[in-house]
Write a protein that holds these residues in place. Sequence first.
Motif, PDB file in Angstrom:
ATOM      1  N   ASP A 416     -48.324 -14.887  40.064  1.00 36.45           N
ATOM      2  CA  ASP A 416     -48.464 -16.343  40.082  1.00 36.45           C
ATOM      3  C   ASP A 416     -49.425 -16.797  41.171  1.00 36.45           C
ATOM      4  OD1 ASP A 416     -46.615 -16.457  38.036  1.00 36.45           O
ATOM      5  OD2 ASP A 416     -44.930 -16.950  39.354  1.00 36.45           O
ATOM      6  N   ILE A 417     -49.286 -16.205  42.349  1.00 34.63           N
ATOM      7  CA  ILE A 417     -50.120 -16.592  43.498  1.00 34.63           C
ATOM      8  C   ILE A 417     -51.581 -16.248  43.244  1.00 34.63           C
ATOM      9  CG2 ILE A 417     -50.589 -16.055  45.926  1.00 34.63           C
ATOM     10  CD1 ILE A 417     -47.477 -15.673  46.189  1.00 34.63           C
ATOM     11  N   LEU A 418     -51.844 -15.049  42.741  1.00 36.93           N
ATOM     12  CA  LEU A 418     -53.228 -14.630  42.495  1.00 36.93           C
ATOM     13  C   LEU A 418     -53.844 -15.433  41.347  1.00 36.93           C
ATOM     14  CD1 LEU A 418     -52.943 -10.748  42.909  1.00 36.93           C
ATOM     15  CD2 LEU A 418     -54.012 -12.382  44.477  1.00 36.93           C
ATOM     16  N   SER A 419     -53.060 -15.695  40.317  1.00 37.47           N
ATOM     17  CA  SER A 419     -53.569 -16.478  39.186  1.00 37.47           C
ATOM     18  C   SER A 419     -53.900 -17.896  39.634  1.00 37.47           C
ATOM     19  CB  SER A 419     -52.524 -16.499  38.070  1.00 37.47           C
ATOM     20  OG  SER A 419     -52.929 -17.332  37.014  1.00 37.47           O
ATOM     21  N   PHE A 420     -53.049 -18.485  40.452  1.00 34.35           N
ATOM     22  CA  PHE A 420     -53.302 -19.826  40.989  1.00 34.35           C
ATOM     23  C   PHE A 420     -54.576 -19.834  41.828  1.00 34.35           C
ATOM     24  CE2 PHE A 420     -52.920 -22.514  44.770  1.00 34.35           C
ATOM     25  CZ  PHE A 420     -52.879 -23.775  44.188  1.00 34.35           C
ATOM     26  N   THR A 421     -54.740 -18.838  42.675  1.00 33.35           N
ATOM     27  CA  THR A 421     -55.923 -18.757  43.540  1.00 33.35           C
ATOM     28  C   THR A 421     -57.201 -18.698  42.705  1.00 33.35           C
ATOM     29  OG1 THR A 421     -54.627 -17.622  45.236  1.00 33.35           O
ATOM     30  CG2 THR A 421     -57.021 -17.439  45.392  1.00 33.35           C
ATOM     31  N   LYS A 422     -57.188 -17.875  41.682  1.00 33.25           N
ATOM     32  CA  LYS A 422     -58.369 -17.745  40.826  1.00 33.25           C
ATOM     33  C   LYS A 422     -58.663 -19.047  40.083  1.00 33.25           C
ATOM     34  CE  LYS A 422     -57.690 -12.766  40.366  1.00 33.25           C
ATOM     35  NZ  LYS A 422     -57.097 -11.676  39.550  1.00 33.25           N
ATOM     36  N   LYS A 423     -57.603 -19.737  39.665  1.00 32.85           N
ATOM     37  CA  LYS A 423     -57.805 -20.998  38.953  1.00 32.85           C
ATOM     38  C   LYS A 423     -58.463 -22.036  39.859  1.00 32.85           C
ATOM     39  CE  LYS A 423     -55.771 -24.690  36.247  1.00 32.85           C
ATOM     40  NZ  LYS A 423     -54.711 -25.103  35.320  1.00 32.85           N
ATOM     41  N   VAL A 424     -57.986 -22.134  41.121  1.00 36.93           N
ATOM     42  CA  VAL A 424     -58.562 -23.108  42.055  1.00 36.93           C
ATOM     43  C   VAL A 424     -60.040 -22.797  42.304  1.00 36.93           C
ATOM     44  CG1 VAL A 424     -58.472 -24.028  44.399  1.00 36.93           C
ATOM     45  CG2 VAL A 424     -56.356 -23.560  43.179  1.00 36.93           C
ATOM     46  N   ILE A 425     -60.359 -21.521  42.497  1.00 37.88           N
ATOM     47  CA  ILE A 425     -61.742 -21.130  42.756  1.00 37.88           C
ATOM     48  C   ILE A 425     -62.637 -21.513  41.581  1.00 37.88           C
ATOM     49  CG2 ILE A 425     -63.258 -19.124  43.046  1.00 37.88           C
ATOM     50  CD1 ILE A 425     -60.951 -17.852  44.684  1.00 37.88           C
ATOM     51  N   GLU A 426     -62.141 -21.270  40.370  1.00 33.11           N
ATOM     52  CA  GLU A 426     -62.924 -21.623  39.174  1.00 33.11           C
ATOM     53  C   GLU A 426     -63.031 -23.135  39.001  1.00 33.11           C
ATOM     54  OE1 GLU A 426     -60.999 -19.628  35.966  1.00 33.11           O
ATOM     55  OE2 GLU A 426     -61.469 -17.611  36.729  1.00 33.11           O
ATOM     56  N   LYS A 427     -61.933 -23.846  39.202  1.00 36.40           N
ATOM     57  CA  LYS A 427     -61.895 -25.295  38.978  1.00 36.40           C
ATOM     58  C   LYS A 427     -62.890 -26.024  39.870  1.00 36.40           C
ATOM     59  CE  LYS A 427     -58.720 -29.271  39.337  1.00 36.40           C
ATOM     60  NZ  LYS A 427     -58.946 -29.899  38.037  1.00 36.40           N
ATOM     61  N   TYR A 428     -62.995 -25.600  41.144  1.00 34.01           N
ATOM     62  CA  TYR A 428     -63.858 -26.293  42.098  1.00 34.01           C
ATOM     63  C   TYR A 428     -65.149 -25.530  42.390  1.00 34.01           C
ATOM     64  CZ  TYR A 428     -59.755 -29.200  42.800  1.00 34.01           C
ATOM     65  OH  TYR A 428     -58.685 -30.047  42.603  1.00 34.01           O
ATOM     66  N   ASN A 429     -65.343 -24.423  41.666  1.00 33.37           N
ATOM     67  CA  ASN A 429     -66.557 -23.630  41.835  1.00 33.37           C
ATOM     68  C   ASN A 429     -66.760 -23.232  43.299  1.00 33.37           C
ATOM     69  OD1 ASN A 429     -68.886 -22.302  40.942  1.00 33.37           O
ATOM     70  ND2 ASN A 429     -70.191 -24.106  41.261  1.00 33.37           N
ATOM     71  N   LEU A 430     -65.691 -22.728  43.900  1.00 33.95           N
ATOM     72  CA  LEU A 430     -65.728 -22.366  45.322  1.00 33.95           C
ATOM     73  C   LEU A 430     -66.425 -21.029  45.512  1.00 33.95           C
ATOM     74  CD1 LEU A 430     -62.077 -23.389  46.336  1.00 33.95           C
ATOM     75  CD2 LEU A 430     -64.162 -24.780  46.380  1.00 33.95           C
ATOM     76  N   SER A 431     -67.217 -20.940  46.568  1.00 37.71           N
ATOM     77  CA  SER A 431     -67.997 -19.718  46.792  1.00 37.71           C
ATOM     78  C   SER A 431     -67.707 -19.061  48.135  1.00 37.71           C
ATOM     79  CB  SER A 431     -69.498 -20.040  46.711  1.00 37.71           C
ATOM     80  OG  SER A 431     -69.854 -20.997  47.700  1.00 37.71           O
ATOM     81  N   GLY A 432     -66.864 -19.683  48.970  1.00 34.64           N
ATOM     82  CA  GLY A 432     -66.598 -19.142  50.302  1.00 34.64           C
ATOM     83  C   GLY A 432     -65.677 -17.933  50.270  1.00 34.64           C
ATOM     84  N   LYS A 433     -65.638 -17.219  51.379  1.00 36.53           N
ATOM     85  CA  LYS A 433     -64.712 -16.096  51.529  1.00 36.53           C
ATOM     86  C   LYS A 433     -63.275 -16.610  51.550  1.00 36.53           C
ATOM     87  CE  LYS A 433     -67.853 -13.037  54.070  1.00 36.53           C
ATOM     88  NZ  LYS A 433     -68.074 -12.300  55.347  1.00 36.53           N
ATOM     89  N   ILE A 434     -62.333 -15.708  51.253  1.00 36.34           N
ATOM     90  CA  ILE A 434     -60.923 -16.099  51.132  1.00 36.34           C
ATOM     91  C   ILE A 434     -60.092 -15.365  52.172  1.00 36.34           C
ATOM     92  CG2 ILE A 434     -59.011 -16.418  49.524  1.00 36.34           C
ATOM     93  CD1 ILE A 434     -60.979 -15.681  47.275  1.00 36.34           C
ATOM     94  N   GLY A 435     -59.229 -16.126  52.848  1.00 35.69           N
ATOM     95  CA  GLY A 435     -58.231 -15.554  53.740  1.00 35.69           C
ATOM     96  C   GLY A 435     -56.839 -15.855  53.210  1.00 35.69           C
TER      97      GLY A 435
END
Length: 583
Positions: A416-435
């Motif tokens: 759930d956590i990883l799927s949510f993270t990927k969705k947010v990155i795709e939704k906002y077209n985020l390109s930064g590194k992830i912590g």
Amino acid sequence: MEPEDAYSIKILSDVRLTEKGLLHVETYIENNKYKSSIFLNKKELLSGSVSHPIFKDDYLYFVEGEKTNSLIKQGEYGSKVSLFSLGKIIDYTFHVKGILIIGEEKADKKLPFEANTIKYRFDSRGLLRSRRSLYLFDGKELRKIVSGNFDVTAVATNGKRVIISSTMSGDDYNLSDIFEVNLDNGELKRITEGEGEVDAIAMNEQGQIAYLGHRKGKQPWATKEIIFPEEGKSVICGNTCGNNVLSDLFDGSKDKIVFEKDEVISEGQTKGSTNLYKISDNKAEQITEGKIVVKGFDYTNGKLAYYYTTPEKPSLLYYNNEIYDPNPNVKGKTPEEINNGEIEGWAIITGKNNPIILFIHGGPHTAYGYSYFIEFQFFANNGYNVIYCNPRGSQGYGEDFAKACVGDWGGKDMEDILSFTKKVIEKYNLSGKIGVTGGSYGGFMTNWIITKTNMFSAAISERSISNLVSMCGTSDIGFWFNAIESGIDDPWTQENILKLMKISPIYYVKNVKTPTMFIHGEEDYRCPIEQAEQYYTALKMNGIPTVLVRYQGDSHEHARRGKPNNMRDRLQRKLEWFNKYLK
């Protein structure tokens, strides 16, 4: 934003309606200490280390002191009178025979200590040298009524009949019951049946009893209800009674209910919101609205006062159709709601090229939601995208959802956590590194997730879990909590030791490539510091960049109610670590 700015806020608590108007307390940090002020109708009466104000017969009563507590009685024009002192005063109320108090005697921490029960120390309390007892103060003498190697956790009275909640029947496992007390001889009559939790109790003028809790035994994920034990009735508020929505505000709030005439007022949580409910005629009616988290309240004669938090505002007080804000110059950034199937989450987006921090909550049966988070706002104001969600296992979405991670830590919840993270990155077209960061169970998940993926460029694991086996023998609750959460009965069989090891992050530590900081309180008895020491040592030996930050004098609450200088230092160190690896 600097850490000093993040913690320069005032937090409301102890709201009480009286014949003179509204009492409340504001807590703030000054010179590395927590200070409090008592207000009447929003005008400051006194300040220092004060709490629990009550008006009775034109006198103001309150608790004062740091290392020891005194109950103070003060007239409108008279000097303060100290009625008695204890090591700690937890709560008090009034009876025809005097004042009923729940308190602890002051213990000598330098003497040797002999443990003879499984639970012999407890987080934020240390070694259980003294237990919480029921006292009666008759105006002259302080007399102990109920005591033993257990805790009295709450008291309620209509001025005559007296009930307490106590861990007498299940202290090792934090199970509690309600007892009626005979003040003359200390005799107890048990009212609740079976096993369960009692989180708050109340009695109306007629002597009827209600409590917030459950009778489902050792089930940390259980939905809680308002239960009328002598009538065989129960009612649920929202998806669960009480409040399980987390914040890092230093208010120390806990569940409360009020029973007046035939109405019970209680908090109730639905998803990421907590509102107030009125229970009468075996039905619960929601009486507050909004995407808010109510933290405390009082109700009398049809009047209601409550304090609450929102993502933008740390602490707000509602009374008489007015909202009082002790922090008028503070306004946090508003998170955007993101639903990924049945998983509810939020994101504070500060820029598509900015680095991202994924926060994972503890519990696991708590929740993120519509409360103000000092840390979220701090990182958002320092150029980070902040994201967080409620995976399976979180409370507030029904008991089946809360139970879904039991026996499966690091399974569906991680998905759930990883799927949510990927969705947010795709939704906002985020390109930064992830912590990634989290505390307690969130620290477990941080330790676990970096053994399963290299998508995170840095991690910070706080008050974490790395070895479920060693935690069974060192944590104040680990011997039963770890077993139940892992789907086993006895953690000490060879088969179950192996099972616990295979769901422990330390078992897969050779997979880790992520630079990881560990933060831990030296006096954390919930997730003892040896949990961080093991993982830190393993990463050091494997050549992975890592540091271990130890905070002397801090418990499992180090990020919510730790020493103020330590909390500020913690934010600064986290910022520097993420800046180093994400920016």
